[in-house]
Scaffold this active site. Structure first.
Site, PDB file in Angstrom:
ATOM      1  N   GLY A 156      -2.705  -3.483   9.085  1.00 20.91           N
ATOM      2  CA  GLY A 156      -1.964  -4.487  10.236  1.00 20.91           C
ATOM      3  C   GLY A 156      -1.075  -6.281  10.317  1.00 20.91           C
ATOM      4  O   GLY A 156      -0.716  -6.499  10.301  1.00 20.91           O
ATOM      5  N   MET A 167     -12.190   4.748  -0.323  1.00 20.79           N
ATOM      6  CA  MET A 167     -13.317   5.082   1.082  1.00 20.79           C
ATOM      7  C   MET A 167     -13.467   6.302   0.811  1.00 20.79           C
ATOM      8  O   MET A 167     -12.936   7.119   1.309  1.00 20.79           O
ATOM      9  CB  MET A 167     -12.029   4.621   1.655  1.00 20.79           C
ATOM     10  N   GLY A 212       0.139   1.589   9.544  1.00 19.33           N
ATOM     11  CA  GLY A 212       0.304   1.053  10.954  1.00 19.33           C
ATOM     12  C   GLY A 212      -0.367   1.318  12.103  1.00 19.33           C
ATOM     13  O   GLY A 212       0.192   1.659  13.364  1.00 19.33           O
ATOM     14  N   SER A 270       0.748  -0.935   0.014  1.00 18.62           N
ATOM     15  CA  SER A 270       0.346  -0.035  -0.010  1.00 18.62           C
ATOM     16  C   SER A 270       0.800   1.427   0.054  1.00 18.62           C
ATOM     17  O   SER A 270       1.622   1.807   0.964  1.00 18.62           O
ATOM     18  CB  SER A 270      -0.600  -0.072   1.370  1.00 18.62           C
ATOM     19  N   HIS A 296      -1.233  -1.560  -3.889  1.00 22.50           N
ATOM     20  CA  HIS A 296      -2.421  -1.176  -3.587  1.00 22.50           C
ATOM     21  C   HIS A 296      -2.797   0.638  -3.332  1.00 22.50           C
ATOM     22  O   HIS A 296      -1.682   1.343  -2.661  1.00 22.50           O
ATOM     23  CB  HIS A 296      -2.651  -1.875  -2.012  1.00 22.50           C
ATOM     24  N   ASP A 304      -6.135  -6.150   4.512  1.00 21.68           N
ATOM     25  CA  ASP A 304      -5.348  -5.245   4.351  1.00 21.68           C
ATOM     26  C   ASP A 304      -5.787  -4.155   6.110  1.00 21.68           C
ATOM     27  O   ASP A 304      -6.679  -3.630   6.620  1.00 21.68           O
ATOM     28  CB  ASP A 304      -6.777  -4.319   3.094  1.00 21.68           C
ATOM     29  N   MET A 354     -11.674  -5.657   5.524  1.00 16.28           N
ATOM     30  CA  MET A 354     -10.432  -4.807   6.616  1.00 16.28           C
ATOM     31  C   MET A 354     -10.146  -5.203   8.350  1.00 16.28           C
ATOM     32  O   MET A 354     -10.927  -5.745   8.843  1.00 16.28           O
ATOM     33  CB  MET A 354     -10.446  -3.740   6.962  1.00 16.28           C
ATOM     34  N   MET A 372      -8.801   8.364  -0.236  1.00 15.29           N
ATOM     35  CA  MET A 372     -10.199   8.821   1.069  1.00 15.29           C
ATOM     36  C   MET A 372     -10.609  10.410   0.984  1.00 15.29           C
ATOM     37  O   MET A 372      -9.966  10.430   0.181  1.00 15.29           O
ATOM     38  CB  MET A 372      -9.034   8.525   2.326  1.00 15.29           C
ATOM     39  N   HIS A 384      -8.124   1.220  -4.126  1.00 16.71           N
ATOM     40  CA  HIS A 384      -9.464   0.557  -2.965  1.00 16.71           C
ATOM     41  C   HIS A 384     -10.241   2.375  -2.618  1.00 16.71           C
ATOM     42  O   HIS A 384      -9.983   3.060  -1.639  1.00 16.71           O
ATOM     43  CB  HIS A 384      -8.583   0.707  -1.268  1.00 16.71           C
ATOM     44  N   GLY A 399       1.706  -1.739   4.560  1.00 17.63           N
ATOM     45  CA  GLY A 399       1.590  -0.814   3.703  1.00 17.63           C
ATOM     46  C   GLY A 399       3.568  -0.412   4.724  1.00 17.63           C
ATOM     47  O   GLY A 399       4.620  -0.813   4.187  1.00 17.63           O
ATOM     48  N   ASP A 443      -4.628   3.854  -1.412  1.00 16.49           N
ATOM     49  CA  ASP A 443      -5.662   3.787  -0.868  1.00 16.49           C
ATOM     50  C   ASP A 443      -6.463   5.265  -1.308  1.00 16.49           C
ATOM     51  O   ASP A 443      -5.973   6.043  -0.977  1.00 16.49           O
ATOM     52  CB  ASP A 443      -5.608   4.186   0.575  1.00 16.49           C
TER      53      ASP A 443
END
Ligand code: DX5
Ligand code: ZN
Length: 218
Positions: free
Chosen positions: A179, A69, A147, A9, A34, A177, A139, A38, A67, A199, A36
């Site tokens: 952690g 969001m 993180g 990511s 990937h 996706d 998720m 947002m 992805h 990530g 992200d």
């Protein structure tokens, strides 16, 4: 177990040199990039939009996994398709009763489609749409930031979804996706995930090729 795809990511990359970061991670063994997206409304963070995706598209020939969001994602899927996304995934929590038609609209653009659920959504709510999906994303953190700590209670849900996919006879990819670390990657694969987003675990290291290889083989 079938092939596992590793999807760094770029949320955890250095945006001041993003072209280089995408180019390098592609050479260092990433199968998927990937992305992200947002909007500051669906999640409490803001990243980038279609122009960014289009610009970095020139830096990599890997699979681009957007992805989203964002609220009302159907308004933007055409732009992300034009930008070169290979997969577009949209949240059940953002689409609700429009999920099925949004997935169809993504497919009609010639792009592979995916649905995403948050850690507190029961996958049974979306069983009816899983056969429509090229990829189904679970998720394992609440979306918004890289993180964060892996939420263990998602593992049995991954198993349920993976079993459902096998029984459906489809080849829907099961993506996880949030952690993911070298410590838990084995367990998520054993549960049935075959697209592994990472990530921080990848981008915090200097030897990224080595960590991608470990995520693949652990
Ligand atoms: C979270 C994003 C993730 C995140 C993963 O909202 O969807 O893709 O960047 O980052 P790590 O692997 O650091 O949890
Ligand atoms: Zn993501």
């Amino acid at each position: 177990m079938g092939k596992v795809l590793i999807a760094p990511s770029i949320l955890s990359a250095d945006f001041s040199k993003i072209g280089e970061e995408v180019e390098n991670i592609s050479k260092e063994g990433a199968d998927v990039i990937h992305l992200d997206v947002m909007d500051g409304v669906f999640v409490k963070n803001i990243t980038f939009g279609p122009k960014f995706v289009k610009d970095v598209r020139n830096k990599s020939d890997k699979i681009f996994d957007a992805h989203l969001m964002i609220v009302e994602p159907w308004k933007y899927i055409e732009k992300f398709a034009e930008a070169g996304a290979d997969y577009i995934t949209v949240h059940y929590e953002a689409c609700r009763d429009k999920l099925k038609e949004t997935l169809r609209a993504i497919k009609d653009l010639g792009v592979k489609c995916g649905a995403v659920i948050n850690p507190d959504t029961d996958p049974e709510k979306v069983y009816d749409i899983i056969p429509e999906c090229d990829m189904f994303l679970l998720m394992s953190v609440f979306p918004g930031f890289g993180g964060q700590k892996f939420i263990e209670s998602v593992l049995p849900k991954v198993e349920k979804v993976a079993d459902f996919v096998v029984k459906s006879g489809k080849e829907t990819l099961v993506e996880i996706d949030g952690g993911i670390t070298l410590e838990n990657v084995r367990r998520v694969k054993d549960a049935g995930a075959n697209v592994i987003v990472a990530g921080n675990t990848v981008f915090k290291e200097t030897d990224r090729a080595a960590v991608i290889e470990k995520l693949r083989n652990y």
